[in-house]
Design a protein around this motif. Structure first.
Motif, PDB file in Angstrom:
ATOM      1  N   UNK A 189      85.840  61.878  44.047  1.00 52.51           N
ATOM      2  CA  UNK A 189      84.913  62.583  44.936  1.00 52.51           C
ATOM      3  C   UNK A 189      83.573  62.838  44.240  1.00 52.51           C
ATOM      4  N   UNK A 190      83.647  63.265  42.975  1.00 55.14           N
ATOM      5  CA  UNK A 190      82.419  63.515  42.202  1.00 55.14           C
ATOM      6  C   UNK A 190      81.625  62.220  42.006  1.00 55.14           C
ATOM      7  N   UNK A 191      82.324  61.161  41.652  1.00 55.52           N
ATOM      8  CA  UNK A 191      81.658  59.880  41.435  1.00 55.52           C
ATOM      9  C   UNK A 191      81.038  59.381  42.743  1.00 55.52           C
ATOM     10  N   UNK A 192      81.734  59.646  43.854  1.00 57.53           N
ATOM     11  CA  UNK A 192      81.209  59.228  45.151  1.00 57.53           C
ATOM     12  C   UNK A 192      79.894  59.948  45.453  1.00 57.53           C
ATOM     13  N   UNK A 193      79.796  61.224  45.090  1.00 60.32           N
ATOM     14  CA  UNK A 193      78.550  61.957  45.294  1.00 60.32           C
ATOM     15  C   UNK A 193      77.399  61.281  44.553  1.00 60.32           C
ATOM     16  N   UNK A 194      77.683  60.839  43.340  1.00 60.96           N
ATOM     17  CA  UNK A 194      76.625  60.169  42.561  1.00 60.96           C
ATOM     18  C   UNK A 194      76.272  58.829  43.187  1.00 60.96           C
ATOM     19  N   UNK A 195      77.285  58.117  43.671  1.00 57.05           N
ATOM     20  CA  UNK A 195      77.044  56.832  44.335  1.00 57.05           C
ATOM     21  C   UNK A 195      76.138  57.027  45.550  1.00 57.05           C
ATOM     22  N   UNK A 196      76.418  58.101  46.288  1.00 61.98           N
ATOM     23  CA  UNK A 196      75.656  58.419  47.502  1.00 61.98           C
ATOM     24  C   UNK A 196      74.214  58.778  47.148  1.00 61.98           C
ATOM     25  N   UNK A 197      74.059  59.614  46.119  1.00 62.35           N
ATOM     26  CA  UNK A 197      72.717  60.015  45.702  1.00 62.35           C
ATOM     27  C   UNK A 197      71.920  58.799  45.235  1.00 62.35           C
ATOM     28  N   UNK A 198      72.565  57.937  44.484  1.00 56.16           N
ATOM     29  CA  UNK A 198      71.889  56.742  43.979  1.00 56.16           C
ATOM     30  C   UNK A 198      71.453  55.843  45.133  1.00 56.16           C
ATOM     31  N   UNK A 199      72.383  55.640  46.067  1.00 54.76           N
ATOM     32  CA  UNK A 199      72.043  54.907  47.292  1.00 54.76           C
ATOM     33  C   UNK A 199      71.748  53.427  47.132  1.00 54.76           C
ATOM     34  N   UNK A 200      72.184  52.824  46.033  1.00 55.89           N
ATOM     35  CA  UNK A 200      71.832  51.430  45.787  1.00 55.89           C
ATOM     36  C   UNK A 200      73.007  50.478  45.888  1.00 55.89           C
ATOM     37  N   UNK A 201      74.201  50.990  45.643  1.00 56.22           N
ATOM     38  CA  UNK A 201      75.371  50.113  45.625  1.00 56.22           C
ATOM     39  C   UNK A 201      76.487  50.687  46.498  1.00 56.22           C
ATOM     40  N   UNK A 202      77.455  49.858  46.808  1.00 50.57           N
ATOM     41  CA  UNK A 202      78.572  50.307  47.639  1.00 50.57           C
ATOM     42  C   UNK A 202      79.875  49.859  46.999  1.00 50.57           C
ATOM     43  N   UNK A 203      80.962  50.477  47.441  1.00 52.93           N
ATOM     44  CA  UNK A 203      82.294  50.070  46.997  1.00 52.93           C
ATOM     45  C   UNK A 203      83.129  49.753  48.232  1.00 52.93           C
ATOM     46  N   UNK A 204      83.696  48.558  48.241  1.00 53.21           N
ATOM     47  CA  UNK A 204      84.577  48.169  49.341  1.00 53.21           C
ATOM     48  C   UNK A 204      86.015  48.095  48.830  1.00 53.21           C
ATOM     49  N   UNK A 205      86.886  48.858  49.456  1.00 47.99           N
ATOM     50  CA  UNK A 205      88.295  48.877  49.074  1.00 47.99           C
ATOM     51  C   UNK A 205      89.108  48.222  50.191  1.00 47.99           C
ATOM     52  N   UNK A 206      89.758  47.123  49.864  1.00 47.08           N
ATOM     53  CA  UNK A 206      90.552  46.381  50.848  1.00 47.08           C
ATOM     54  C   UNK A 206      92.031  46.704  50.625  1.00 47.08           C
ATOM     55  N   UNK A 207      92.716  47.115  51.680  1.00 43.35           N
ATOM     56  CA  UNK A 207      94.147  47.403  51.590  1.00 43.35           C
ATOM     57  C   UNK A 207      94.931  46.443  52.477  1.00 43.35           C
ATOM     58  N   UNK A 208      95.812  45.697  51.858  1.00 39.51           N
ATOM     59  CA  UNK A 208      96.679  44.790  52.617  1.00 39.51           C
ATOM     60  C   UNK A 208      98.129  45.028  52.222  1.00 39.51           C
ATOM     61  N   UNK A 209      99.016  44.686  53.106  1.00 40.70           N
ATOM     62  CA  UNK A 209     100.435  44.822  52.802  1.00 40.70           C
ATOM     63  C   UNK A 209     101.241  44.668  54.076  1.00 40.70           C
TER      64      UNK A 209
END
Lengths: 273, 273
Positions: free
Chosen positions: B50-70
């Motif tokens: 959650x904390x790292x996500x806040x920094x990702x949001x503030x930075x606003x330059x990159x994204x993370x895509x999480x794919x779940x299959x099963x």
């Protein structure tokens, strides 16, 4: 709970009511007295909202749309964190309405709002919303006066359609004082970790405080309908703001009372091999 | 932490590797020993995410895509709850890939996946994904064999484009045993609160277990690239599954190391009146 129900009623803007924002106290405590105790209660309510959301998702028939509006720094992001961080991301979607893109401007003003409406079973949160089109658009003259004049009824009709098709709408205006905004903007300047939140353009909007206040008053007057009332939330105190909004959201979901759906089969119909 | 790094490496499918799912143990503990202790650690890691996500949001330059299959009941929803419930909804969006609509089918298979990719600053979670188009589509023959054959490289090229434009991709295959699936399906029949989750069609897919396993193996072999590797997650034990995935997500975000953005002004440039 009675206290809460009373508080909720008081926060609702009656259809046709003329509110003067300068006569409302953004530091009002809405009947909540103790900050620490209230925050603990809000955390519990947030968990209850999460549980209710699971039932809403399982039911899959209705949706909840939460609209957040307010001057810059009024606490829209903070409300989402304070009330909905506990709610799992499966059944919730936040849409931040930024400056419209060229493609969005090529459509009517409700087009992008409609596209962002929550699917059945979920909670949609609008961080700003279609109401920007009667707020900043009005103050800054982004559209002709006649066109803006028509928008209030267009919004009411749009929201009525949503309601009649299974989406309950909660609209919260986060009401802060001009003094509180100054402190929050200053904090964004003083704290390097908040620099990215500071937008020099906010100061230009601040100069038009009275004009924005007028636009908000007209919005409350013309778009607080019996099917989708506005709630005027005193927002100078973050803990009061969160408690009041969490209370309204929880009470609304409880009133919706979503049920796990009935299935058309009996468990004994199946044998897993 | 070293244990975790080791565990993470072991979970990665090497580019070109041929994995036989029947030779992998879905009950493996990935080096995690104690369930209660591990769950407590996962809860802490979820807060760090959650904390790292806040920094990702503030930075606003990159994204993370999480794919779940099963396979059905593999725990895709449970993973989202276990790993991401703590992450605030502002910077996260979950997309469940259901049976494609008529409109989606009128486009190439990557169209709807592309449209659902996370905006910069956010985490996007795909609950199922474009990989369905080489899994169920292959097993059920929803597209010609030649077309499906081409899709592996199309997916790799698509993901490479995403990576090169600032989106980091994590792909998790939740690997459960056929026995565990039977227990979980039975639980959905036995527990009235879970009836809505039971889809009789799942039993039809279960009959094709081996065919699905083949399709998964081909997918892992052909689409675990050095820019977007697959992680094969033993998923019979929910606490191991959550711990492993939380560990990979946290390590990835720490490696991305998002920063609060620099601003082009000095705090003293402004005076708030």
């Amino acid at each position: 709970m009675d206290l809460l129900q009373d508080a909720i009623k008081k926060l609702q803007v009656k259809p046709g009511e003329h509110i003067k924002l300068k006569e409302r106290d953004p530091r009002d405590k809405c009947g909540f007295e103790d900050e620490v105790k209230t925050e603990a209660q809000t955390a519990i309510i947030a968990q209850e909202i999460d549980q209710l959301q699971d039932r809403l998702y399982a039911e899959g028939k209705r949706a909840l749309l939460v609209v957040l509006q307010g001057m810059d720094t009024a606490g829209k992001d903070g409300t989402i964190r304070g009330v909905f961080n506990t709610t799992g991301p499966i059944g919730i979607a936040v849409t931040a309405f930024r400056q419209p893109t060229e493609n969005e401007l090529a459509h009517d003003f409700l087009w992008r709002a409609h596209a962002a409406c929550p699917r059945r079973g979920t909670i949609g949160i609008f961080n700003r919303s279609h109401y920007e089109d009667v707020l900043v658009a009005k103050v800054r003259g982004f559209a002709p006066k006649d066109a803006i004049e028509q928008r209030y009824e267009q919004i009411n009709a749009f929201e009525k359609t949503l309601i009649e098709n299974g989406t309950v709408i909660l609209k919260f205006m986060l009401h802060i004082s001009k003094k509180e905004q100054a402190e929050r903007l200053q904090e964004r300047l003083d704290n390097p970790k908040k620099h990215w939140k500071f937008n020099p353009g906010d100061l230009e909007d601040r100069k038009l405080w009275d004009e924005f206040e007028d636009a908000y008053e007209t919005m409350l007057h013309r778009c607080s309908t019996k099917w989708a009332p506005w709630y005027l939330i005193p927002a100078d105190r973050k803990w009061v703001r969160n408690a009041a909004i969490a209370g309204v959201v929880q009470a609304t979901l409880e009133d919706m009372n979503p049920h796990y759906p009935q299935v058309s089969w009996k468990p004994t119909d199946f044998k897993i091999v």
